[in-house]
Design an enzyme around this catalytic site. Structure first.
Site, PDB file in Angstrom:
ATOM      1  N   HIS A  34       0.820  -1.191  -0.010  1.00 16.81           N
ATOM      2  CA  HIS A  34      -0.005  -0.016   0.225  1.00 16.81           C
ATOM      3  C   HIS A  34       0.669   0.925  -0.160  1.00 16.81           C
ATOM      4  O   HIS A  34       0.131   2.259  -0.053  1.00 16.81           O
ATOM      5  CB  HIS A  34      -0.878   0.129   1.308  1.00 16.81           C
ATOM      6  CG  HIS A  34      -2.015  -1.040   1.235  1.00 16.81           C
ATOM      7  ND1 HIS A  34      -3.395  -0.417   0.851  1.00 16.81           N
ATOM      8  CD2 HIS A  34      -1.888  -2.555   1.198  1.00 16.81           C
ATOM      9  CE1 HIS A  34      -3.764  -1.518   0.417  1.00 16.81           C
ATOM     10  NE2 HIS A  34      -3.373  -2.426   0.844  1.00 16.81           N
TER      11      HIS A  34
ATOM     12  N   ASP B 215       3.644   9.173  -1.012  1.00 11.04           N
ATOM     13  CA  ASP B 215       1.810   8.707  -0.889  1.00 11.04           C
ATOM     14  C   ASP B 215       2.112   7.747  -1.550  1.00 11.04           C
ATOM     15  O   ASP B 215       2.495   7.609  -2.720  1.00 11.04           O
ATOM     16  CB  ASP B 215       0.956   9.395  -0.971  1.00 11.04           C
ATOM     17  CG  ASP B 215      -0.112   9.453   0.259  1.00 11.04           C
ATOM     18  OD1 ASP B 215       0.430   8.333   0.638  1.00 11.04           O
ATOM     19  OD2 ASP B 215      -0.549   9.585   0.847  1.00 11.04           O
TER      20      ASP B 215
HETATM   21  C1  GDG Z   1      -2.031   3.905   2.721  1.00 14.15           C
HETATM   22  C2  GDG Z   1      -1.143   4.987   2.194  1.00 14.15           C
HETATM   23  C3  GDG Z   1      -2.725   4.505   0.256  1.00 14.15           C
HETATM   24  C4  GDG Z   1      -8.089  11.064   7.832  1.00 14.15           C
HETATM   25  N1  GDG Z   1      -8.020  11.337   8.157  1.00 14.15           N
HETATM   26  C5  GDG Z   1      -9.963  11.279   8.500  1.00 14.15           C
HETATM   27  C6  GDG Z   1     -10.206  10.188   8.092  1.00 14.15           C
HETATM   28  N2  GDG Z   1      -8.973  10.227   6.898  1.00 14.15           N
HETATM   29  C7  GDG Z   1      -8.863   9.313   6.086  1.00 14.15           C
HETATM   30  C8  GDG Z   1      -9.702   9.299   4.740  1.00 14.15           C
HETATM   31  C9  GDG Z   1      -8.845   8.145   3.764  1.00 14.15           C
HETATM   32  C10 GDG Z   1      -7.851   7.582   4.961  1.00 14.15           C
HETATM   33  O1  GDG Z   1      -7.891   8.274   6.210  1.00 14.15           O
HETATM   34  C11 GDG Z   1      -6.663   8.252   4.778  1.00 14.15           C
HETATM   35  O2  GDG Z   1      -5.720   7.343   3.376  1.00 14.15           O
HETATM   36  P1  GDG Z   1      -4.675   7.211   2.919  1.00 14.15           P
HETATM   37  O3  GDG Z   1      -4.502   6.704   1.603  1.00 14.15           O
HETATM   38  O4  GDG Z   1      -4.286   9.268   2.494  1.00 14.15           O
HETATM   39  O5  GDG Z   1      -3.768   6.876   3.872  1.00 14.15           O
HETATM   40  P2  GDG Z   1      -3.282   5.932   4.357  1.00 14.15           P
HETATM   41  O6  GDG Z   1      -3.444   6.176   5.331  1.00 14.15           O
HETATM   42  O7  GDG Z   1      -1.770   6.591   4.930  1.00 14.15           O
HETATM   43  O8  GDG Z   1      -3.213   5.008   3.603  1.00 14.15           O
HETATM   44  C12 GDG Z   1      -1.507   5.492   1.277  1.00 14.15           C
HETATM   45  C13 GDG Z   1      -3.367   3.910   1.310  1.00 14.15           C
HETATM   46  O9  GDG Z   1      -2.677   3.363   2.213  1.00 14.15           O
HETATM   47  C14 GDG Z   1      -4.868   3.149   0.761  1.00 14.15           C
HETATM   48  O10 GDG Z   1      -4.030   2.301  -0.129  1.00 14.15           O
HETATM   49  O11 GDG Z   1      -4.128   5.336  -0.644  1.00 14.15           O
HETATM   50  O12 GDG Z   1      -0.828   5.754   0.087  1.00 14.15           O
HETATM   51  O13 GDG Z   1       0.285   5.437   2.658  1.00 14.15           O
HETATM   52  O14 GDG Z   1      -9.701   7.355   3.507  1.00 14.15           O
HETATM   53  O15 GDG Z   1     -11.075   9.575   4.477  1.00 14.15           O
HETATM   54  N3  GDG Z   1     -11.323   9.710   8.589  1.00 14.15           N
HETATM   55  C15 GDG Z   1     -12.178  10.215   9.498  1.00 14.15           C
HETATM   56  N4  GDG Z   1     -11.350  11.412  10.177  1.00 14.15           N
HETATM   57  C16 GDG Z   1     -10.391  11.359   9.884  1.00 14.15           C
HETATM   58  O16 GDG Z   1     -10.014  12.310  10.603  1.00 14.15           O
HETATM   59  N5  GDG Z   1     -13.521   9.507   9.598  1.00 14.15           N
END
Ligand code: GDG
Length: 472
Positions: free
Chosen positions: A160, A368
């Protein structure tokens, strides 16, 4: 259809929709095949309570047709495997941050020990024709440990987070063992073509892998399929959330509060890979260079708490707090604060409303794997009056979302210029860009991702029984 077995560091109960897109997508296939989800329970057992390194029991729960199997970790294993190797070595190095890596020799042993424990507990639960799908950097050696126990099932792996170029990867003591372990999988998937190419470059150069064409390689006496499968979001789930009362209420409130102002939004886990201080500096530069933005542009930055037990995370917290404070102190007045910084998790049903009320989203990680927030922002917009996505060229999402305003987050001035452009962008152009971006998010959603990876795994040859898998 063969049974799907998912293995990941943490197990999400697929009955809870709050678990998010990945859990929803996997739960469909898990349900359809009466599958199993295996991983750490999240519990840590202190030595005084009997927690011993490398030991643990499997706890089984039934969630409808899906079996959940979880393992508690001893405090020593949690320290070495999770805090030490996974989050203190692999996470920083894979995000190109060699300066933050802690190559303590004991960590790699703990990492291996937990992977061996998982393999030992999982192997007896597997059926010969299962499809096993392992997720993420915590479990890179799992297939080789399963093979060493005689498991011949088709086993796939999805990373990921990014995979860095070979020369950065090679800075990890034991990098050859890690990559060799990866080659015990039948299918290895990455978020982007860039990451996939880094993997190919490494195995060609360091392991003399031979290309068989179409993503297939002959390496360490096995055949491996490697490729890029960019993860998507659950568009239907998000659209439904956007129509629900919480999102509508949030949207109405934000519109009332910011009716005279332009809202910018950032939603990230508080992690040094997300480039939050760089983003604040770009926003400060915008305020310095464009006085017309004063009392006009407000940045709502949600930085949800994350891995607070890893030391590098407290440094980023202090840096961010100090930047937000100084921007508000220098530019704010009684009626306007330029930055609203929220160090809490916002309830998921409210996010689409916040995204929809925002004119601009700032998604500017330094590195990322993908970044799902970029896609969630696009899907939450009103197509008639959409906001603009300012996206780091170093997010995996940039390979797909090329109609966003792509920026280099290290370039403060360039990023500030792009934010300014986004705030000024005429409706026609906003619509045209959004239409193209939305089509991509819909075409390559999380179900597409899941189905296309699993289809590659189904086509993989079951592990050739005559070939002994050499213990690494
Ligand atoms: C890893 C990889 C890859 C964030 N703050 C809140 C909240 N979030 C949710 C977002 C989104 C998720 O968390 C974050 O996803 P990301 O993709 O931005 O990043 P990572 O957590 O680092 O995930 C990344 C992912 O895996 C999937 O393969 O895309 O590159 O690092 O859904 O909306 N959700 C809530 N409150 C928050 O304050 N409810």
């Amino acid at each position: 259809m063969p049974r799907l077995v998912v293995v990941s560091n943490r197990v999400a109960d697929p009955r809870r929709t709050a678990a998010g897109g990945l859990a929803v997508a996997l739960s469909e296939v898990l349900h359809a095949t009466g599958g199993m989800w295996f991983g750490w329970s999240g519990k840590v057992i202190a030595a005084a309570d009997g927690g011993r390194p490398g030991e643990g029991k499997a706890h089984r729960h039934q969630a409808g047709p899906v079996k959940l199997v979880t393992v508690d970790l001893s405090a020593e294993d949690h320290r070495a495997y999770y805090l030490g190797y996974a989050n203190g070595v692999l996470w920083p190095v894979f995000h190109y941050r060699l300066d933050l890596a802690d190559f303590d020799a004991g960590y790699i042993e703990g990492y291996r020990r937990v992977n061996q424990l998982f393999a030992r507990l999982l192997a007896p639960l597997l059926r010969p024709d299962d499809l096993v799908w392992v997720h993420d950097y915590h479990l890179m050696p799992l297939a080789s440990e399963l093979r060493a126990l005689g498991c011949q099932q088709r086993i796939g792996f999805f990373l990921h987070i990014p995979l860095p170029p070979p020369m950065i990867l090679a800075a990890i003591p034991g990098h050859d063992w890690l990559v060799r372990s990866l080659c015990a999988f039948d299918v290895v998937g990455f978020q982007s073509e860039t990451d996939h190419q880094h993997f190919c470059g490494y195995i060609e150069r360091e392991a003399k892998a031979q290309s068989l064409g179409e993503g297939r390689w002959r390496v360490f006496n096995r055949t491996l399929h490697a490729g890029a499968w960019p993860i998507g979001i659950d568009v239907d789930e998000l659209e439904a959330l956007a129509k629900a009362p919480e999102a509508r209420d949030m949207h109405a409130r934000m519109q009332r509060e910011y009716s005279r102002r332009m809202l910018l939004v950032g939603v990230d886990r508080l992690d040094y890979s997300k480039g939050l201080p760089h983003r604040m500096r770009a926003f400060r530069h915008l305020l310095q260079r464009h006085p017309e933005t004063h009392r006009n542009a407000t940045l709502v930055q949600i930085a949800s708490p994350s891995r607070e037990d890893v030391s590098a995370y407290s440094d980023i917290l202090h840096e961010l707090e100090s930047l937000c404070g100084s921007i508000n102190g220098n530019f704010g007045d009684l009626e306007w604060m330029p930055v609203r910084y929220i160090h809490r998790t916002v309830a998921r049903p409210r996010l689409p409303g916040l995204f929809r009320a925002s004119r601009v989203a700032l998604v500017t990680p330094l590195r990322d794997g993908m970044n799902l927030v970029a896609k969630e922002f696009i899907v939450s917009q009103d197509p008639q009056d959409p906001g603009v996505l300012v996206l780091s060229r170093f997010a995996g999402a940039a390979e797909q979302l090329e109609q966003a305003l792509l920026v280099n987050p290290y370039d403060t001035e360039g990023t500030a210029d792009a934010i300014h452009l986004a705030l000024q962008m005429p409706l026609e152009e906003r619509r045209a860009r959004h239409e193209a971006l939305l089509a991509t998010c819909k075409r390559q959603d999380v179900h597409w991702w899941c189905e296309s990876f699993l289809s590659a795994l189904r086509q993989a040859q079951a592990h050739e029984s005559g070939t002994p898998w050499l213990r690494l």
